[in-house]
Design an enzyme around this catalytic site. Structure first.
Site, PDB file in Angstrom:
ATOM      1  N   GLY B  53      70.198   3.868 -19.795  1.00 44.77           N
ATOM      2  CA  GLY B  53      70.982   3.351 -20.682  1.00 44.77           C
ATOM      3  C   GLY B  53      72.476   3.940 -20.652  1.00 44.77           C
ATOM      4  N   TRP B  55      75.253   3.190 -19.193  1.00 38.86           N
ATOM      5  CA  TRP B  55      76.026   2.311 -18.939  1.00 38.86           C
ATOM      6  C   TRP B  55      75.917   1.291 -20.328  1.00 38.86           C
ATOM      7  CZ3 TRP B  55      77.666  -0.718 -13.699  1.00 38.86           C
ATOM      8  CH2 TRP B  55      78.131   0.596 -12.981  1.00 38.86           C
ATOM      9  N   ASP B  85      65.944  -4.692 -18.610  1.00 44.00           N
ATOM     10  CA  ASP B  85      65.274  -3.736 -17.714  1.00 44.00           C
ATOM     11  C   ASP B  85      63.845  -3.866 -17.614  1.00 44.00           C
ATOM     12  OD1 ASP B  85      64.345  -1.253 -16.331  1.00 44.00           O
ATOM     13  OD2 ASP B  85      66.265  -0.642 -16.161  1.00 44.00           O
ATOM     14  N   ASP B 101      62.573  -9.197 -15.823  1.00 38.43           N
ATOM     15  CA  ASP B 101      62.762  -9.113 -14.428  1.00 38.43           C
ATOM     16  C   ASP B 101      64.155  -9.493 -14.026  1.00 38.43           C
ATOM     17  OD1 ASP B 101      62.708  -9.107 -11.674  1.00 38.43           O
ATOM     18  OD2 ASP B 101      60.658 -10.001 -11.699  1.00 38.43           O
ATOM     19  N   ASP B 126      73.828  -1.137 -12.514  1.00 34.83           N
ATOM     20  CA  ASP B 126      73.785   0.038 -11.943  1.00 34.83           C
ATOM     21  C   ASP B 126      72.469   0.430 -11.473  1.00 34.83           C
ATOM     22  OD1 ASP B 126      74.801   2.741 -11.223  1.00 34.83           O
ATOM     23  OD2 ASP B 126      74.138   3.620 -13.264  1.00 34.83           O
ATOM     24  N   LYS B 166      76.230  -1.839  -8.437  1.00 34.89           N
ATOM     25  CA  LYS B 166      76.095  -0.542  -7.550  1.00 34.89           C
ATOM     26  C   LYS B 166      75.826  -1.050  -6.014  1.00 34.89           C
ATOM     27  CE  LYS B 166      73.423   2.983  -8.632  1.00 34.89           C
ATOM     28  NZ  LYS B 166      73.755   4.525  -8.639  1.00 34.89           N
TER      29      LYS B 166
END
Lengths: 1085, 316
Positions: B53, B55, B85, B101, B126, B166
């Protein structure tokens, strides 16, 4: 590395050294070879191994720029001729989006030697069109059973978008493509099935589930529709089911297996398709029964399935990467570098831990030959033969049989112990000492002073012979046996037993034995010390039976000479020997001596004591040979080394290799280390040159020597010792476990005996609960065969941060020798776990020839950068002219060879230097040549590992932990004053530093918090004043605090100095290189 | 590694604890913002693979809290932040958590419902799988994760919006770049200073979302695969091999973060405290239950089993 072509240079891709990413067996018809061949994928290469010889037959580059992720093979045909047999295989090799189909033809020539008589041919059959997603598994199958023409072969390809493609090999077309409606991120997929109808797909998702599905025809259309043209067009519809040649197929979901708590890394199907094993991020493996409605017609072997469902295998200490399943066992391998075998009931049966680094990536088990192959990030491929380890019980479950099939286990009582059935006390009869002299002969000494001989027969009987009772009721506390070829009995053996008892008496018993029972031919004794003061007795092999040593609790070693007064009458076995005390060696530490070795030629004696110290004594020939010595001499040490093994006991010490004036001492200890020291006889200098920690052993009893090895530091090949309660023999070359026997630890009486190949010949005896247990594994030559255990060079197995070529040409030029080894090249690598390795490769030869551990940085701190330095920049100066010629000569002979250094730096500001070992080239030459010729056909794993270049640890520099312990005393600075001229002129000579070089000697500030800085880069050069004894190695290091510092290592004194802090940088420097710019010489002084 | 030792070694680890971030990766987003000004005018944000968490914390502190504290703010005007998440995470002020998901399009519907039918201005991701050590495998799984994230992006991002994800830089980076270029005219790969040099990690900053004309989110995978298998590159093994040579793609690459700021490869001395003892702080949010938790619990029992087995073989 091209030899002649100087004008044209081109980069050529050579061998890959890294993780092994795929394994596959090639099975032969049994009459041709009992053992399968092995295919291994590493990088973009394919390597073919003969498991019987352990030899790599060929390697092939099969991909360009991508890694081999999997290999599948299909046996196609076999043509047997009188001269040779040809075996044909089809190989499907996949990586990323690519699948390639090869034909592999192996021709075995009969009649000739096994090794040379193999020729291998690999040809690309077809390059499959690139897939839109990664290929996760492929599988050979027969196409459609029902409708397609018989014998057509297909390849099923499973892709990461949870789809399956079927490729018709004959017609080179995709005949089917089905995607599961369950779209998910997949980590793994495995296919099973002989034909499309039976095809089962198991997909492991990164979200902890396994999806099992199959393809079924959407409707049963007649198969008459004509085949369509090659299906290569981009516009095919993307739906869950696709129309193909004559039938429409769709994905049918069969099962969703949930239970794992982490991503599924790998799945494997049991051979009948009824079970799955999966391994996961959650460190477990799970067994699943696949619930299928159409399974009624399956084979009877299916019956074990239901009870297997839901078995969870826990035990790994990290992620599990791979698994395989056979009828009776499950094998898993993972990140914790272990490979574990489990019964089908989920019980762990065996654990193997022989790999290093980041883990075992692949494992493969062949039930027919009981071969288990493990391969991992360390690039090693290890073969484990599980001899009848599992017998299939009636219920199909594995049962643990004996540990290893061929091990004989004897159990025996000493003959008199049966008298005492009650409680034990200090007067009871029990075993005090055991000693093997050969594989069937064991001497036993008891608490009541008896000496027995036990003969081990082939029928697992023990035949006892009572030799002698030393003295009534006095316990024997120590025993040593010297076994010699008998001079009296032809073909017999004479054993000289030396026993010491609790009253301080020594007794020598000479035992003659041949095929008949052993006979005592001589007994005599003397008082060797006070009561309870005699603790150990030692023969020394190099001195023979005329000299015996005894030790006491306070560090004294007594040397006794035994003289036969009637030497002419050799048969007078009843004759009494004269015993005289030749010398007394008193350790400066005053601690009990536990082991010793003596060299008659070199006139030295070395002792290791209970607290890890080594002491060297003089042992003059004149002393030994002077028979009529009247007064014993008291000897004091010539040198010592405190705490070689920390404070753990030294368990063995030996002179490992002797040269004209240098002696190498090898010791092992209770800290699990093997240490090497070098003693310079002329300078009376004892220095530490290297060590090896055997992580698997907590105590090393001894290291067996291997005289065939041309490698200095790796002269010991087998280490015997203990790990907690187990006795272990470890092969130091292949890093494999030879024997492990749970025995209760080293404190119990025990003895072991190793034959020439300890893998096949080893004995171990220990005492437990008044019982002597003897484990003997003794396979006579020709009776059995061991297969090589290590197929590929073991490497770091972890991230490397640094690499440096070690040019042998430089080294040889420096030594004024011809270039003998240009065919070898060397690479030094530094790893994140602090290890430095030296790896050799031979351009043009298909395999890496050797890699060995050079050493480790202090406390395993990561190695960031390595450089090697060989050339010395000699400064001519006034000193040169002043110093007379004789002086110079002294210098020259003193350092006949230029130092060749390797410098590695890294985390915690550890700076380590390694020195190339001086060696006599003439001796190496022949061996190296022989080595070279062997490489092509090397069949012994050991030959691939020995090397002809080795470094010794020279010096390590790291910041002291606390400021108080920082000692850079004034006098040290004065001392460097002499060398200072050198450095100051030198730094000027280097343009790179010109202007930046500030010559202030910066005393190291003891900052409490700086101890976590790390060095990021290093470069170094050697400087010497002509005529000076000193050689200065200037080392420039870049540190993570964004500084660049010039440091100096003064040789041969191994002193480190901070010379200068170079201009500060705004951020850390990541790479350094120096340039030498010659300026006008001589220097300005 | 001890906490204090890691404090010395890793400046961002220490700073993260001092400033109350759940993970040091918070600095990466802050540094990307410094360079790209990604939060400007942003009202609706989606954080993919949000746990633990950090971000979301950045989003909350940079978007939600300033808006909430400003005097003329109204409840309905506050920025909306949705974090997705599979795992639950500790609540963060102003962040709506959705457990789902990211590869699933249904998750997108849930997000849009939270935005009351509106689309997001910014999507950040991320997430990364546990690295195996085989770089090609790690890079592949990571790029699969980003492309899965694109599913959500194509559903929830408004045209002109931004996407930050990312990536692992490797041999197929140019392929990923081309795939992202399909949807974003402006793609930059950024390496914040707080990301270590030795790590292959970087961030794709994709701006001005403009899907191809007539784009249907259902065709996403087909479009992406088309980039992956161009007609010319058929005989090359390496998927991005065709992007070398004449087709070479030059990827805008940018180091970001205040260049005079802290360097993640550099070690910094710990601050001197008056009484001379530096006290290492505890992590803000201790690690959530790892997947191997049960393995640890069962470890004891299974090792007990082995001992019994050994005893058995000894007695036989």
């Amino acid at each position: 590395m091209a030899e002649e072509t100087r004008t044209q240079w081109s980069l050529q891709c050579s061998q890959y050294l890294g993780e092994i990413s795929a394994l596959c067996f090639l099975h032969f018809p049994t009459h041709l070879s009992s053992l399968p061949f092995l295919l291994a994928g590493s990088g973009s290469q394919l390597m073919l191994y003969d498991l019987e010889s352990g030899k790599m037959l060929r390697s092939f580059h099969v991909f360009d720029g991508i890694r081999v992720h999997g290999i599948i093979c299909l046996f196609t045909d076999c043509t047997e001729g009188t001269v040779s047999s040809k075996l044909g295989f089809q190989l499907a090799v996949f990586g990323e989006r690519r699948v390639k189909l090869f034909s592999l033809v192996i021709e075995l020539f009969l009649g000739t030697q096994n090794q040379s008589g193999v020729s291998v041919n690999l040809n690309l059959l077809h390059l499959l069109p690139k897939f839109g997603n990664w290929v996760l598994d492929v599988c050979f199958m027969k196409g459609f059973v029902s409708s397609y023409n018989e014998g057509s072969h297909c390849l099923a390809i499973g892709c990461s978008d949870n789809s399956v493609h079927v490729w018709d090999i004959l017609n080179s077309i995709v005949i089917l493509e089905v995607q599961s409606p369950e779209r998910c991120l997949l980590y793994s997929m495995r296919l099973w099935g002989d034909n499309i109808e039976a095809l089962r797909i198991a997909s492991g998702t990164i979200f902890n589930e396994i999806l099992v599905w199959k393809v079924v025809p959407k409707y049963n259309a007649p198969s008459s529709t004509s085949p369509m043209e090659d299906h290569n067009d981009q516009s095919y519809p993307f739906s869950n089911h696709v129309l193909f040649h004559y039938q429409q197929f769709e994905a049918v979901h069969m099962d969703k297996l949930a239970g794992h708590e982490g991503s599924i890394f790998r799945i494997t199907w049991s051979s009948d398709g009824s079970n799955l094993v999966s391994v996961s991020d959650d460190r477990s493996a799970r067994v699943w029964a696949v619930h299928t409605e159409i399974n009624g017609s399956d084979k009877p072997g299916y019956s074990i399935a239901p009870e297997l469902d839901g078995v969870v295998l826990f035990g790994h200490n990290a992620r599990v990467w791979d698994c395989c399943i056979s009828d009776s066992l499950i094998v898993t391998a993972g990140e914790d570098c272990t490979c574990r075998m489990w019964g089908l009931d989920g019980k762990q049966l065996l654990m193997i831990k022989e790999h290093i680094g980041r883990g075992i990536w692949r494992c493969l088990y062949d039930a027919n030959s009981s071969l288990l192959i493990t391969a991992g990030f360390d690039s090693a491929i290890k073969v484990h033969q599980l001899h009848g380890f599992w017998s299939k019980g009636l219920d199909g479950r594995a049962e643990v049989k004996e540990f290893i099939d061929r091990t004989e286990i004897f159990t025996a009582h000493i003959p008199t112990s049966s008298e005492h059935n009650g409680l034990m006390d200090s007067k009871s009869e029990y075993v005090r000492c055991l000693h093997f002299t050969c594989e069937d002969s064991l001497y036993v000494a008891t608490n009541q002073g008896y000496l027995y001989h036990a003969k081990l027969s082939k029928t697992r009987d023990v035949k006892w012979t009572e030799l002698v009772q030393i003295s009534n009721e006095v316990p024997i506390v120590c025993m040593d046996v010297l076994s010699l070829k008998s001079s009296e009995l032809s073909g017999g053996v004479e054993d000289w037993l030396a026993v010491g008892d609790g009253k301080g008496c020594m007794t020598i018993v000479k035992v003659l034995s041949d095929v008949s029972a052993p006979k005592v031919s001589l007994t005599f004794g003397w008082q060797a010390g006070m009561e309870r003061q005699l603790l150990g007795t030692y023969w020394c092999k190099s001195l023979g039976y005329r000299y015996i040593f005894t030790t006491d609790p306070i560090g004294t070693l007594k040397l006794w000479g035994l003289y036969d007064p009637s030497p002419s009458v050799s048969h007078s076995s009843a004759g009494h020997y004269n015993v005289s005390l030749i010398g007394e060696f008193a350790s400066c530490f005053g601690i009990r001596i536990l082991c010793m070795d003596a060299s008659f030629e070199e006139e030295v004696l070395v002792c290791g004591d209970l607290r890890g110290n080594l002491v060297l004594f003089p042992m003059l020939k004149s002393l030994l040979l002077n028979t009529s010595v009247a007064s014993e001499e008291k000897m004091s040490p010539i040198n010592y080394f405190k705490g070689v093994h920390g404070i753990s006991s030294v368990s063995s010490v030996s002179f490992a290799r002797l040269s004209s004036n240098q002696i190498e001492i090898c010791s092992t200890g209770g800290d699990g280390c093997i240490c090497y020291l070098e003693y310079d006889r002329d300078r009376k200098h004892l220095e530490f040159i290297g060590m090896k920690q055997v992580k698997e052993l907590s105590l090393i009893q001894s290291v067996s020597e291997d005289n065939d090895s041309i490698d200095d530091l790796a002269s010991g090949r087998y280490a015997a010792g203990f790990a907690s309660v187990d006795f272990l023999i470890w092969n130091l070359i292949t890093e494999t476990k030879v024997v492990q026997i749970p025995c209760g630890g080293w404190r119990r009486p025990h003895s072991y005996y190793l034959g020439d190949v300890p893998e096949m010949k080893n004995c171990f005896a220990y005492v437990k609960d008044e019982m002597i247990y003897i484990h003997r594994n003794w396979i006579l030559d020709g009776e059995g065969k061991i297969i090589p255990r290590n197929l590929h060079v073991q490497f770091h197995g972890r991230e490397m941060h640094s690499l440096c070529f070690v040019s042998e040409n430089l080294q040889l030029r420096a030594n004024g020798k011809h270039n003998l080894y240009s065919r070898f090249s060397w690479i030094a690598t530094g790893c994140e776990d602090g290890t430095v390795r030296l790896t050799r490769y031979t351009p043009g030869v298909e395999n890496w020839s050797a890699s060995k551990l050079l050493g480790e940085h202090v406390s395993g701190s990561a190695v960031r950068s390595i450089c090697c330095v060989s050339e010395i920049h000699v400064f001519a100066s006034e000193a040169n002219t002043i110093s007379d010629g004789t002086n110079r000569q002294v210098v020259d002979t003193d350092n006949g060879e230029n130092p060749f250094l390797l410098i590695s730096v890294g985390a915690k500001r550890v700076l380590t230097s390694w020195l190339l070992r001086n060696r006599r080239l003439d001796k190496e030459e022949a061996l190296a040549d022989q080595q070279y010729s062997e490489i092509g056909s090397s069949n012994k794993p050991s030959s691939g590992v020995s090397s002809s270049m080795s470094f010794q640890w020279l010096s390590t520099d790291m910041p002291a932990k606390y400021s108080s312990s920082h000692k850079y005393p004034e006098d040290a600075e004065n001392f460097v004053g002499a060398a200072e001229n050198v450095s100051s002129t030198k730094v000027d000579a280097i343009s790179h530093f010109q202007g930046k070089g500030k010559m202030d000697i910066k005393p190291c500030l003891g900052d409490k918090y700086e101890d976590d800085w790390r060095y990021m880069a290093v470069t170094a050069f050697l400087v010497k004043y002509a005529g000076s004894r000193l050689t200065v190695c200037f080392v420039v290091v870049a540190c993570s605090d964004a500084t660049v510092a010039l440091r100096a290592l003064i040789l041969p004194y191994r002193l480190w100095f901070d010379v200068a802090l170079l201009a500060p940088q705004s951020s850390p420097v990541l790479a350094l290189q120096h340039v030498i710019v010659p300026i006008c010489l001589p220097s300005e002084g | 590694m001890g906490k204090a030792s890691r404090d010395k070694r890793d400046i961002y680890y220490r700073k993260a604890k001092e400033e109350g971030w759940r993970a040091r990766s918070a600095f990466k987003l802050l540094q990307i913002d410094e360079e790209f000004n990604i939060f400007e005018g942003v009202k609706r944000v989606v954080d993919l693979c949000a746990a633990p968490g950090s971000w979301s914390q950045v989003l909350s502190r940079r978007l939600y809290l300033p808006a909430k504290l400003s005097p003329d703010s109204r409840e309905s005007d506050l920025p909306l932040i949705v974090a997705i998440d599979l795992q639950p995470m500790a609540p963060i002020e102003g962040v709506i958590q959705v457990q789902g998901d990211i590869t699933n399009a249904r998750t997108a519907e849930v997000v849009i419902r939270h935005f009351e039918g509106c689309k997001a201005d910014l999507v950040v991701c991320d997430g990364a799988p546990d690295v195996t050590g085989l770089h090609d495998m790690d890079e592949f799984v990571q790029s699969q994760l980003i492309l899965a994230g694109l599913t959500i992006v194509t559903h929830v991002l408004r045209e002109g919006g931004k996407f930050i994800a990312k990536i692992f830089r490797g041999k197929d980076t140019s392929l990923l770049y081309c795939q992202l270029k399909l949807f974003f005219p402006l793609v930059t790969f950024a390496k914040p200073k707080s990301s270590r040099n030795s790590s292959i990690e970087a961030f794709a900053v994709c701006e001005n979302y403009s899907p191809p004309e007539g784009f249907n989110p259902k065709d996403l995978y087909r479009l992406l695969e088309k980039v992956g298998s161009p007609s010319g590159g058929e005989d090359l093994d390496c998927s991005s091999g065709w992007l070398e040579g004449p087709n070479k793609v030059y990827i805008p690459f940018l180091a970001c973060g205040d260049l005079s700021g802290y360097d993640s490869d550099r070690s910094y001395p710990l601050p001197k405290v008056a009484d001379g003892t530096y006290k290492s702080l505890d992590p803000v949010q201790p690690p959530i239950a790892p997947p191997y938790k049960r393995a640890l619990e069962l470890k004891k029992a299974s090792s007990h089993g082995i001992q019994e087995l050994e005893k058995l073989s000894l007695d036989s």
